[in-house]
Every structure is written in C-alpha cells, then in structure tokens.
Design a protein around this motif. Structure first.
Motif, PDB file in Angstrom:
ATOM      1  N   LYS A  58       3.623  19.731   3.549  1.00  0.00           N
ATOM      2  CA  LYS A  58       4.691  19.026   2.854  1.00  0.00           C
ATOM      3  C   LYS A  58       4.567  17.514   2.968  1.00  0.00           C
ATOM      4  CE  LYS A  58       7.937  22.861   3.435  1.00  0.00           C
ATOM      5  NZ  LYS A  58       9.259  23.295   3.920  1.00  0.00           N
ATOM      6  N   SER A  59       3.648  17.051   3.782  1.00  0.00           N
ATOM      7  CA  SER A  59       3.441  15.619   3.914  1.00  0.00           C
ATOM      8  C   SER A  59       1.986  15.375   4.262  1.00  0.00           C
ATOM      9  CB  SER A  59       4.354  15.048   5.008  1.00  0.00           C
ATOM     10  OG  SER A  59       4.070  15.664   6.260  1.00  0.00           O
ATOM     11  N   GLY A  60       1.601  14.121   4.212  1.00  0.00           N
ATOM     12  CA  GLY A  60       0.218  13.802   4.533  1.00  0.00           C
ATOM     13  C   GLY A  60      -0.627  13.607   3.306  1.00  0.00           C
ATOM     14  N   PRO A  61      -1.931  13.354   3.486  1.00  0.00           N
ATOM     15  CA  PRO A  61      -2.802  13.027   2.368  1.00  0.00           C
ATOM     16  C   PRO A  61      -2.992  14.161   1.376  1.00  0.00           C
ATOM     17  CG  PRO A  61      -4.066  13.314   4.401  1.00  0.00           C
ATOM     18  CD  PRO A  61      -2.634  13.317   4.789  1.00  0.00           C
ATOM     19  N   THR A  62      -2.792  15.408   1.803  1.00  0.00           N
ATOM     20  CA  THR A  62      -2.999  16.535   0.888  1.00  0.00           C
ATOM     21  C   THR A  62      -1.702  17.029   0.253  1.00  0.00           C
ATOM     22  OG1 THR A  62      -2.806  18.141   2.701  1.00  0.00           O
ATOM     23  CG2 THR A  62      -5.016  17.310   2.197  1.00  0.00           C
ATOM     24  N   SER A  63      -0.608  16.301   0.496  1.00  0.00           N
ATOM     25  CA  SER A  63       0.674  16.743  -0.050  1.00  0.00           C
ATOM     26  C   SER A  63       0.666  16.687  -1.569  1.00  0.00           C
ATOM     27  CB  SER A  63       1.800  15.859   0.498  1.00  0.00           C
ATOM     28  OG  SER A  63       3.030  16.214  -0.070  1.00  0.00           O
ATOM     29  N   GLY A  67       0.822  -1.213   0.000  1.00  0.00           N
ATOM     30  CA  GLY A  67       0.000   0.000   0.000  1.00  0.00           C
ATOM     31  C   GLY A  67       0.850   1.254   0.000  1.00  0.00           C
ATOM     32  N   ILE A  68       1.906   1.255   0.826  1.00  0.00           N
ATOM     33  CA  ILE A  68       2.800   2.420   0.872  1.00  0.00           C
ATOM     34  C   ILE A  68       3.530   2.574  -0.457  1.00  0.00           C
ATOM     35  CG2 ILE A  68       4.793   3.437   2.028  1.00  0.00           C
ATOM     36  CD1 ILE A  68       3.954   1.939   4.566  1.00  0.00           C
ATOM     37  N   MET A  69       3.950   1.473  -1.046  1.00  0.00           N
ATOM     38  CA  MET A  69       4.649   1.521  -2.334  1.00  0.00           C
ATOM     39  C   MET A  69       3.746   2.078  -3.428  1.00  0.00           C
ATOM     40  SD  MET A  69       6.619  -2.163  -2.052  1.00  0.00           S
ATOM     41  CE  MET A  69       7.344  -2.113  -3.685  1.00  0.00           C
ATOM     42  N   THR A  70       2.459   1.749  -3.364  1.00  0.00           N
ATOM     43  CA  THR A  70       1.518   2.293  -4.342  1.00  0.00           C
ATOM     44  C   THR A  70       1.410   3.806  -4.211  1.00  0.00           C
ATOM     45  OG1 THR A  70       0.231   0.241  -4.334  1.00  0.00           O
ATOM     46  CG2 THR A  70      -0.868   2.223  -5.155  1.00  0.00           C
ATOM     47  N   VAL A  71       1.364   4.309  -2.972  1.00  0.00           N
ATOM     48  CA  VAL A  71       1.292   5.751  -2.736  1.00  0.00           C
ATOM     49  C   VAL A  71       2.546   6.440  -3.271  1.00  0.00           C
ATOM     50  CG1 VAL A  71       1.254   7.532  -0.951  1.00  0.00           C
ATOM     51  CG2 VAL A  71      -0.234   5.538  -0.748  1.00  0.00           C
ATOM     52  N   GLN A  72       3.721   5.858  -3.011  1.00  0.00           N
ATOM     53  CA  GLN A  72       4.969   6.470  -3.473  1.00  0.00           C
ATOM     54  C   GLN A  72       5.069   6.455  -5.004  1.00  0.00           C
ATOM     55  OE1 GLN A  72       6.958   8.104  -1.670  1.00  0.00           O
ATOM     56  NE2 GLN A  72       6.439   7.497   0.408  1.00  0.00           N
ATOM     57  N   THR A  73       4.576   5.366  -5.618  1.00  0.00           N
ATOM     58  CA  THR A  73       4.592   5.289  -7.078  1.00  0.00           C
ATOM     59  C   THR A  73       3.678   6.346  -7.680  1.00  0.00           C
ATOM     60  OG1 THR A  73       5.009   2.904  -6.966  1.00  0.00           O
ATOM     61  CG2 THR A  73       4.195   3.774  -9.057  1.00  0.00           C
ATOM     62  N   GLU A  74       2.492   6.534  -7.086  1.00  0.00           N
ATOM     63  CA  GLU A  74       1.568   7.556  -7.560  1.00  0.00           C
ATOM     64  C   GLU A  74       2.174   8.948  -7.404  1.00  0.00           C
ATOM     65  OE1 GLU A  74      -1.789   9.462  -9.057  1.00  0.00           O
ATOM     66  OE2 GLU A  74      -1.079   7.393  -9.210  1.00  0.00           O
ATOM     67  N   ARG A  75       2.915   9.160  -6.317  1.00  0.00           N
ATOM     68  CA  ARG A  75       3.577  10.455  -6.116  1.00  0.00           C
ATOM     69  C   ARG A  75       4.591  10.714  -7.222  1.00  0.00           C
ATOM     70  NH1 ARG A  75       7.719  11.965  -1.146  1.00  0.00           N
ATOM     71  NH2 ARG A  75       8.319  14.007  -1.934  1.00  0.00           N
ATOM     72  N   MET A  76       5.366   9.704  -7.585  1.00  0.00           N
ATOM     73  CA  MET A  76       6.343   9.868  -8.659  1.00  0.00           C
ATOM     74  C   MET A  76       5.653  10.136  -9.995  1.00  0.00           C
ATOM     75  SD  MET A  76       9.543   7.276  -8.004  1.00  0.00           S
ATOM     76  CE  MET A  76       8.570   5.789  -7.968  1.00  0.00           C
TER      77      MET A  76
END
Length: 444
Positions: free
Chosen positions: A380-385, A211-220
């Motif tokens: 700078k962090s969190g769900p709205t970053s 789940g965390i990896m999915t969030v980081q991939t979406e951020r990239m």
C-alpha cells in the motif's frame, strides 16, 4: 402531446428508447390492422398504395434496433422483430413469453393489456449473466376482426443500461476520486505552505519537498487515468466486441514494449514458444493489450531483481483446461477463478498466462484482488505502490470479452495470472482483424 410530455421526463439514451417505443407502437397498430382485417379483393390501382405502405411498415419494424413483440392469447409470442429475437434469445419457434422473460411485473402488465386494461411502463434490472437495466412499454391493441380474444399486447423493450451506468459512474467517480485524492492533495497543500513560509530560503528542503510533490502529482495522474479507463470499460461491459485479435502477436508486442522496464531491474521477460502459429480470439485490440500489459507490469513490479517472468500463449483449449492450465506452482498454493464465461462444453479459448517469481499472495487475499482500490498489506506504500485499480480494469475487460480470469499464488513462491478469451469464429465476429496500433493509439 404525449411525446412532448415524455420528453420532459426522459433524457439521453432513455429518451431515444422511449421515442423508438412510440414509433414501434404506431407500426404495430398499423400492422395488426392489416393482418387482422377481413380479406380484401385482389389489389387494384385504388388499394395498391395501402399495400405498399404495409410492406414499408413491415420493413421498418424489422429494421428497428429495439426489441418489439406482439403477444397473443395465453401470453404466446405471435410476432417478434430481429432485435427482440436477439435480445431474448428466441429461436425460430414462438413460444410463451414467460419462458424467455422471467419478470413478474412485465408479465402482469402483458396480462392486463390482453384483458384490455390500460398500458403500462415497467422498469426491471438483471445482474446475471451481466448487469442490465430495461424499460418495458406494454400497450393493449384491439383487433378489428371479431373473436373471443379481441386484444393483443404490444411489448417494446428499451435498454437503459448505458444511462443507468453513466449515472452510477459519475457518482462512483466522485466518491472514489475524492477519497483517493485526499491524501496526495493534503501532502501537496502542506508542502506548498511550508515552501511559502519556513522553507522559503532553504534550498536543501526545497529540493527534497519538490521531489516528494512530483511523486504525489504522478500518483494523482495515474489514479485519474485508471479511474477514467475503468469507467470507459464499465460503460460498454454489456456489449461484447466483434473484432478479432491475434494473441501471439499482441503478447509479443507487450513483451517488447516492457522489455526496457524489466531490463532496468535485470528481470528477464521470457516469452515461451506458442502452441500454434496464430491465436485469433474475438476482441478489441487496445483493451486486450491493456489486460496483458497490466499483468506483465504487475509481474515485473512485484518480482525481485534478477528474477524471471514467464509469458505463454495457448489456443483452442476448453474452459476447464484454461482455468487449470499448467502445473501448480506449489502444493500449498491457492487457486481462484475471479470471473468466468458461461458454461459451454463446445467453447474454445485463447489463453495468456503470466507467471512471476515474486513474494506471492496469501490465500485469504485472493478473492479481493479484483476489487477497486484493494492492495495487499505491504503493497500500500513504497516505490511499488499502485492505484489498486489495475486488476479491476482487467476483470471488467475480461467480462466484456466474455472470457475468464484466474489467479494462483503462494507466499514466497510467486503468482500466476491467467486470462482467456473466446476463439474467433465466423459466428462471433463482424469485422476484419484489428489493424496494428499506431503510436497515437498505444495504451499507456
């Protein structure tokens, strides 16, 4: 041989500009010979081809897409093609070159050419009102007719802005991307190593890490898309659009597209009644859509659940009225113009105003809002970053459209972001209104 030598030094748009400069040089030499030679007898069958060649050369010079000028004694402009008149803002009267081109090195090269010295190539840059990079070719031309001033100077201006920006864009993209991608890539590498080792058989840890990896991939993915979008805008920022767009219809489209996002958090998107049936402005529809979408998305993102976002459109207002439209949201609020068009008391604008009821922004942060990767403390962090590129994209698009961008905000009160664009007139548009977008052309 000269052209082959230059081809080894220039590339892309710079080489094209250099090639056109040499074409212009040949035409200027030919035209100068025609216009300065001693009078000829009435055309006959023998010299008719020469007259036709002269007429063709004049037409070719007029059609050249790069600025070409012939400078005479005292630095006075004797001839300028349409591209030169547009580039330098020349009127019908031909005045001194120094009054329209304030570049000492170019003026020195022109003076040297008027004395018969060797030609020169001069590069110069300007930052206001917009960044531009120009290569100036200066060559002396000797007149065949006798006189006290036997030389003229040919001046060709080749715009290298695109090639210079492309070089800087590549460097900036690598620097920014490497910096911003380092954290999510490090996280992904760490999780992959953990899943390949200690957590190989731990289903609970595996699901959590994936789940965390999915969030980081979406951020990239968002970061790369925003970087590419910003780079595309910067490449064409010096070229104003020539289409026309109805802000009323465009804003309604954005509100309709983002309504489901707001509904999920019980936020009301209120599109206030427009002051005119249509609000035609000069612009490119996809880019204006991206501007309004960015502002409304930010308003939704940073507003509390159950609040309201007001969106309004005005038309035909002056620059001063556009910058100060609406009552202040708070007596202590800060208001700042992030970018503005050139001063023109007769100019009129179409305005889009987006007001939220979020936590607001401290006055000290307002000047930095449109900087790349700048995020206010606490965001700078969190769900709205976000990526920190949204408002930078907005600013560059507004600059390209020769419009304005203002912000007003107060902590615990909310924020108002206002963008305005020149009203479409017969003199500043060259195409029909942009066609409605299709699903394939929709902005993210």
């Amino acid at each position: 041989m000269l052209v082959l030598t230059m081809a080894g030094e220039l590339s892309g748009g710079a080489f094209l500009g250099g090639g056109l400069a040499f074409i212009a040089l040949g035409l200027i030499y030919y035209l100068t010979a025609l216009t300065t030679a001693e009078p000829h007898p009435r055309p006959t069958a023998v010299n008719a081809p020469r007259d036709l060649e002269g007429e063709a050369s004049v037409t070719m010079l007029e059609r050249l897409p790069i600025p070409v000028l012939l400078i005479g004694a005292g630095g006075r402009i004797e001839r300028a093609n349409p591209a030169a008149r547009t580039f330098l803002g020349l009127g019908s009267e031909r005045g001194l070159l120094s009054t329209v081109l304030r570049q000492p090195r170019v003026l020195e090269a022109v003076s040297a050419a008027l004395r018969g010295d060797r030609g020169a190539t001069v590069e110069y840059s300007t930052l206001a009102p917009l960044e531009s990079h120009v290569r100036a070719f200066v060559e002396p031309i000797r007149l065949s007719a006798p006189g006290p001033m036997p030389f003229r100077a040919m001046l060709v201006l080749a715009d290298d802005t695109n090639s210079k920006r492309a070089e800087r864009m590549r460097a900036d993209f690598l620097a920014n991307a490497s910096h911003e991608l380092r954290t999510p890539l490090a996280s992904l590498a760490g999780f992959i190593e953990t899943l390949s080792g200690p957590a190989r058989d731990d289903e609970e840890a595996r699901d959590r890490f994936l789940g965390i990896m999915t969030v980081q991939t979406e951020r990239m993915r968002r970061l790369i898309n925003d970087l590419l979008s910003l780079s595309r805008v910067e490449m064409n920022e010096h070229m104003p659009p020539t289409g026309q767009v109805d802000l009323n219809a465009l804003t309604a489209d954005v509100a309709e597209a983002l309504a489901p996002v707001a509904t999920r958090r019980n936020i009301t998107l209120k599109l206030l009644e427009a002051d005119s049936e249509t609000a035609l402005v000069r612009g490119e529809r996809d880019q204006l859509y991206e501007v309004i979408e960015n502002l409304v998305q930010n308003a939704i993102k940073y507003s509390p659940d159950g609040s309201q976002v007001d969106i309004s459109v005005s038309h035909g207002v002056s620059r001063d009225a556009a910058e100060h439209l609406g009552a202040r949201i708070d007596p202590e609020s800060g208001r700042l113009t992030l970018t503005a068009p050139a001063l023109d008391p007769d100019a009129r604008f179409g305005v889009v105003r987006v007001q939220d009821q979020g936590g607001g922004i401290e006055r000290r942060y307002l000047p930095r809002l449109a900087e790349r990767f700048f995020r206010v403390d606490g965001q700078k962090s969190g769900p709205t970053s976000g990526t920190g590129l949204g408002l930078a994209i907005v600013k560059h698009i507004v600059n390209r459209h020769r419009g304005g961008f203002t912000v007003e905000s107060a902590p615990e009160t909310g924020s108002v972001f206002t963008v305005f664009f020149p009203v479409a007139t017969a003199s500043n548009i060259a195409t029909q209104p942009d066609l409605p977008r299709t699903e394939d052309s929709a902005v993210r």
